[in-house]
Write a protein that holds these residues in place. Sequence first.
Motif, PDB file in Angstrom:
ATOM      1  N   GLY A  71       0.972  -1.090   0.522  1.00 23.68           N
ATOM      2  CA  GLY A  71      -0.471   0.073  -0.111  1.00 23.68           C
ATOM      3  C   GLY A  71       0.784   1.276  -0.485  1.00 23.68           C
ATOM      4  O   GLY A  71       0.581   2.409  -0.279  1.00 23.68           O
ATOM      5  N   LYS A  72       2.162   1.158  -0.095  1.00 23.46           N
ATOM      6  CA  LYS A  72       2.797   2.032  -0.198  1.00 23.46           C
ATOM      7  C   LYS A  72       3.560   2.282  -1.526  1.00 23.46           C
ATOM      8  O   LYS A  72       3.522   1.716  -2.612  1.00 23.46           O
ATOM      9  N   PRO A  73       4.324   2.959  -1.919  1.00 24.68           N
ATOM     10  CA  PRO A  73       4.936   3.506  -3.496  1.00 24.68           C
ATOM     11  C   PRO A  73       5.485   2.729  -3.325  1.00 24.68           C
ATOM     12  O   PRO A  73       7.156   2.395  -2.449  1.00 24.68           O
ATOM     13  N   VAL A  74       5.574   2.058  -5.019  1.00 22.04           N
ATOM     14  CA  VAL A  74       7.403   1.668  -5.196  1.00 22.04           C
ATOM     15  C   VAL A  74       7.779   1.769  -7.075  1.00 22.04           C
ATOM     16  O   VAL A  74       7.045   2.886  -7.268  1.00 22.04           O
ATOM     17  N   ASN A  75       8.179   1.996  -7.372  1.00 22.78           N
ATOM     18  CA  ASN A  75       9.513   1.850  -8.458  1.00 22.78           C
ATOM     19  C   ASN A  75       9.865   0.382  -8.555  1.00 22.78           C
ATOM     20  O   ASN A  75      10.485  -0.206  -7.996  1.00 22.78           O
ATOM     21  N   VAL A  76       8.881  -0.019 -10.203  1.00 21.38           N
ATOM     22  CA  VAL A  76       8.659  -0.947 -11.036  1.00 21.38           C
ATOM     23  C   VAL A  76       9.996  -0.313 -12.369  1.00 21.38           C
ATOM     24  O   VAL A  76       9.735   0.372 -12.742  1.00 21.38           O
ATOM     25  N   PHE A  77      11.031  -0.754 -12.722  1.00 18.08           N
ATOM     26  CA  PHE A  77      11.761  -0.807 -13.865  1.00 18.08           C
ATOM     27  C   PHE A  77      11.490   1.418 -14.207  1.00 18.08           C
ATOM     28  O   PHE A  77      11.033   1.234 -15.808  1.00 18.08           O
ATOM     29  N   GLY A  78      11.689   1.666 -13.326  1.00 13.20           N
ATOM     30  CA  GLY A  78      11.618   3.538 -13.960  1.00 13.20           C
ATOM     31  C   GLY A  78       9.963   3.833 -13.272  1.00 13.20           C
ATOM     32  O   GLY A  78      10.082   5.078 -13.044  1.00 13.20           O
ATOM     33  N   MET A  79       9.192   2.938 -13.868  1.00 11.29           N
ATOM     34  CA  MET A  79       7.992   3.219 -12.941  1.00 11.29           C
ATOM     35  C   MET A  79       7.461   3.890 -11.641  1.00 11.29           C
ATOM     36  O   MET A  79       7.563   2.669 -10.841  1.00 11.29           O
ATOM     37  N   ALA A  80       7.301   4.876 -11.270  1.00  9.34           N
ATOM     38  CA  ALA A  80       6.890   4.848  -9.945  1.00  9.34           C
ATOM     39  C   ALA A  80       5.220   4.729  -9.572  1.00  9.34           C
ATOM     40  O   ALA A  80       4.201   5.383 -10.372  1.00  9.34           O
ATOM     41  N   VAL A  81       4.560   4.449  -8.552  1.00  7.15           N
ATOM     42  CA  VAL A  81       3.395   3.596  -8.305  1.00  7.15           C
ATOM     43  C   VAL A  81       3.235   3.948  -7.095  1.00  7.15           C
ATOM     44  O   VAL A  81       3.352   3.833  -6.233  1.00  7.15           O
ATOM     45  N   ASP A  82       2.307   4.973  -7.297  1.00  7.73           N
ATOM     46  CA  ASP A  82       1.034   4.554  -6.089  1.00  7.73           C
ATOM     47  C   ASP A  82       0.380   3.916  -5.633  1.00  7.73           C
ATOM     48  O   ASP A  82      -0.539   3.471  -6.852  1.00  7.73           O
ATOM     49  N   ASP A  83      -0.529   3.311  -4.865  1.00  6.74           N
ATOM     50  CA  ASP A  83      -1.616   3.141  -4.423  1.00  6.74           C
ATOM     51  C   ASP A  83      -2.759   3.309  -5.017  1.00  6.74           C
ATOM     52  O   ASP A  83      -2.836   4.496  -4.648  1.00  6.74           O
ATOM     53  N   GLY A  84      -3.763   2.501  -6.281  1.00  7.40           N
ATOM     54  CA  GLY A  84      -4.577   3.092  -6.380  1.00  7.40           C
ATOM     55  C   GLY A  84      -4.467   3.637  -7.933  1.00  7.40           C
ATOM     56  O   GLY A  84      -5.560   3.642  -8.560  1.00  7.40           O
ATOM     57  N   ASP A  85      -2.994   3.761  -8.454  1.00  5.06           N
ATOM     58  CA  ASP A  85      -2.883   4.411  -9.665  1.00  5.06           C
ATOM     59  C   ASP A  85      -3.639   3.367 -11.061  1.00  5.06           C
ATOM     60  O   ASP A  85      -3.718   2.270 -10.594  1.00  5.06           O
ATOM     61  N   LEU A  86      -3.939   4.321 -11.966  1.00  2.24           N
ATOM     62  CA  LEU A  86      -4.769   3.882 -12.903  1.00  2.24           C
ATOM     63  C   LEU A  86      -2.950   3.070 -13.820  1.00  2.24           C
ATOM     64  O   LEU A  86      -2.778   3.758 -14.485  1.00  2.24           O
ATOM     65  N   ILE A  87      -3.348   1.942 -13.824  1.00  6.21           N
ATOM     66  CA  ILE A  87      -2.193   1.270 -14.548  1.00  6.21           C
ATOM     67  C   ILE A  87      -2.890   0.220 -15.941  1.00  6.21           C
ATOM     68  O   ILE A  87      -3.204   0.051 -16.058  1.00  6.21           O
ATOM     69  N   HIS A  88      -1.693   0.511 -17.319  1.00  7.93           N
ATOM     70  CA  HIS A  88      -1.941  -0.132 -17.913  1.00  7.93           C
ATOM     71  C   HIS A  88      -0.892  -0.687 -18.956  1.00  7.93           C
ATOM     72  O   HIS A  88       0.087  -0.197 -18.172  1.00  7.93           O
ATOM     73  N   ALA A  89      -1.220  -2.386 -18.751  1.00 12.41           N
ATOM     74  CA  ALA A  89       0.560  -2.903 -19.272  1.00 12.41           C
ATOM     75  C   ALA A  89      -0.198  -3.909 -20.205  1.00 12.41           C
ATOM     76  O   ALA A  89      -0.938  -4.101 -20.403  1.00 12.41           O
ATOM     77  N   ASP A  90       0.769  -4.122 -20.867  1.00 17.23           N
ATOM     78  CA  ASP A  90       0.747  -5.451 -22.320  1.00 17.23           C
ATOM     79  C   ASP A  90       2.231  -6.053 -22.037  1.00 17.23           C
ATOM     80  O   ASP A  90       2.908  -5.892 -21.332  1.00 17.23           O
ATOM     81  N   CYS A  91       2.606  -6.713 -23.211  1.00 18.49           N
ATOM     82  CA  CYS A  91       4.139  -7.192 -23.209  1.00 18.49           C
ATOM     83  C   CYS A  91       4.996  -6.179 -23.396  1.00 18.49           C
ATOM     84  O   CYS A  91       5.920  -7.346 -23.932  1.00 18.49           O
ATOM     85  N   HIS A  92       4.665  -5.550 -23.839  1.00 22.11           N
ATOM     86  CA  HIS A  92       5.716  -4.186 -23.846  1.00 22.11           C
ATOM     87  C   HIS A  92       6.524  -3.790 -22.796  1.00 22.11           C
ATOM     88  O   HIS A  92       7.326  -2.396 -22.609  1.00 22.11           O
ATOM     89  N   GLY A  93       5.654  -3.772 -21.711  1.00 20.58           N
ATOM     90  CA  GLY A  93       5.637  -3.254 -20.135  1.00 20.58           C
ATOM     91  C   GLY A  93       4.487  -2.101 -19.848  1.00 20.58           C
ATOM     92  O   GLY A  93       3.699  -2.606 -20.261  1.00 20.58           O
ATOM     93  N   ALA A  94       4.635  -1.531 -18.994  1.00 18.20           N
ATOM     94  CA  ALA A  94       3.323  -0.656 -18.255  1.00 18.20           C
ATOM     95  C   ALA A  94       3.706   1.044 -18.242  1.00 18.20           C
ATOM     96  O   ALA A  94       4.556   1.275 -17.859  1.00 18.20           O
ATOM     97  N   VAL A  95       2.543   1.917 -18.277  1.00 18.46           N
ATOM     98  CA  VAL A  95       2.170   2.423 -17.866  1.00 18.46           C
ATOM     99  C   VAL A  95       1.707   3.228 -16.910  1.00 18.46           C
ATOM    100  O   VAL A  95       0.397   2.678 -17.148  1.00 18.46           O
ATOM    101  N   VAL A  96       1.605   4.505 -15.850  1.00 19.41           N
ATOM    102  CA  VAL A  96       0.526   4.683 -15.304  1.00 19.41           C
ATOM    103  C   VAL A  96      -0.528   6.375 -15.925  1.00 19.41           C
ATOM    104  O   VAL A  96       0.670   7.030 -17.153  1.00 19.41           O
ATOM    105  N   ILE A  97      -1.693   6.126 -16.185  1.00 24.62           N
ATOM    106  CA  ILE A  97      -2.082   6.674 -16.776  1.00 24.62           C
ATOM    107  C   ILE A  97      -2.705   7.774 -15.559  1.00 24.62           C
ATOM    108  O   ILE A  97      -3.674   7.098 -14.683  1.00 24.62           O
ATOM    109  N   PRO A  98      -2.413   9.235 -15.776  1.00 22.38           N
ATOM    110  CA  PRO A  98      -2.742  10.011 -14.709  1.00 22.38           C
ATOM    111  C   PRO A  98      -4.660   9.857 -15.382  1.00 22.38           C
ATOM    112  O   PRO A  98      -5.596  10.242 -16.684  1.00 22.38           O
ATOM    113  N   PRO A  99      -5.651   9.840 -14.057  1.00 24.15           N
ATOM    114  CA  PRO A  99      -6.789   9.890 -14.694  1.00 24.15           C
ATOM    115  C   PRO A  99      -7.651  11.160 -15.299  1.00 24.15           C
ATOM    116  O   PRO A  99      -8.258  11.213 -15.928  1.00 24.15           O
ATOM    117  N   ALA A 100      -6.499  12.747 -14.696  1.00 23.92           N
ATOM    118  CA  ALA A 100      -7.119  13.245 -15.685  1.00 23.92           C
ATOM    119  C   ALA A 100      -6.853  13.453 -17.149  1.00 23.92           C
ATOM    120  O   ALA A 100      -7.805  14.119 -17.963  1.00 23.92           O
TER     121      ALA A 100
END
Length: 234
Positions: free
Chosen positions: A161-190
């Motif tokens: 439930g705390k901030p993490v960083n996976v291969f340069g992608m900083a992620v907070d609990d509840g962030d919207l994530i999109h991921a496939d075979c290429h990798g992952a990205v955080v999508i800002p809700p706005a």
Amino acid sequence: MNEISADQLEMLRRFDTPTICNALELIMPERRATGFTVENMVCRDAAMPPMVGFARTATIRAVTPAVLPPAEQRSLRAAYYTYVAEGGPTPSISVVQDLDPNPGFGALWGEVNTAIHLGLGCQGVVTNGSIRDLPQCAPGFQLLAGKIGPSHAHVHVVDFGKPVNVFGMAVDDGDLIHADCHGAVVIPPAAVARIEQTVDLLTRREAVILECARAPGFDIAKLLKAMADSAEIH
């Protein structure tokens, strides 16, 4: 967090992760060099559709045993599973940072944990750690990881439930994530409400160049004209 509807989640699943990144570059140019994984990852099944969901974050270690007494470590693991099940909106995606100096020394992810997480509403995992038991992993559960390995070693949950960083992608609990075979990205809700129309614009611009490049007689003069024509599409 802005409310994300089921229809919007379904819309996001129609696009691959590079296309989402392309759209975000136009919508939020200040994020052009941030918010996505930047290392090569092992993908369980490149043919699986993109996963879109809300992050459940955790950190793990595997090189050395847990420092907590066994009963407290079991309690922590149970609390983590409760967090996965009840810690926010679904569908979820597990985003796990392996804190070891050699990430992936021991695997959290295999037959058992993929079955548990899928049953608790999780679509898959994005981790810099390792994965194993690939033939036995839960059907439909996607895995994006740093490596494949054979052993658990001393793998244990450190926190969640705390901030993490996976291969340069900083992620907070509840962030919207999109991921496939290429990798992952955080999508800002706005940005969500503008993604579909932005993808349409980019697709129309690219179509002009692709049609030109694939046509007989393609040369540099035709390319330059196609690039100019593409830039005029709004």
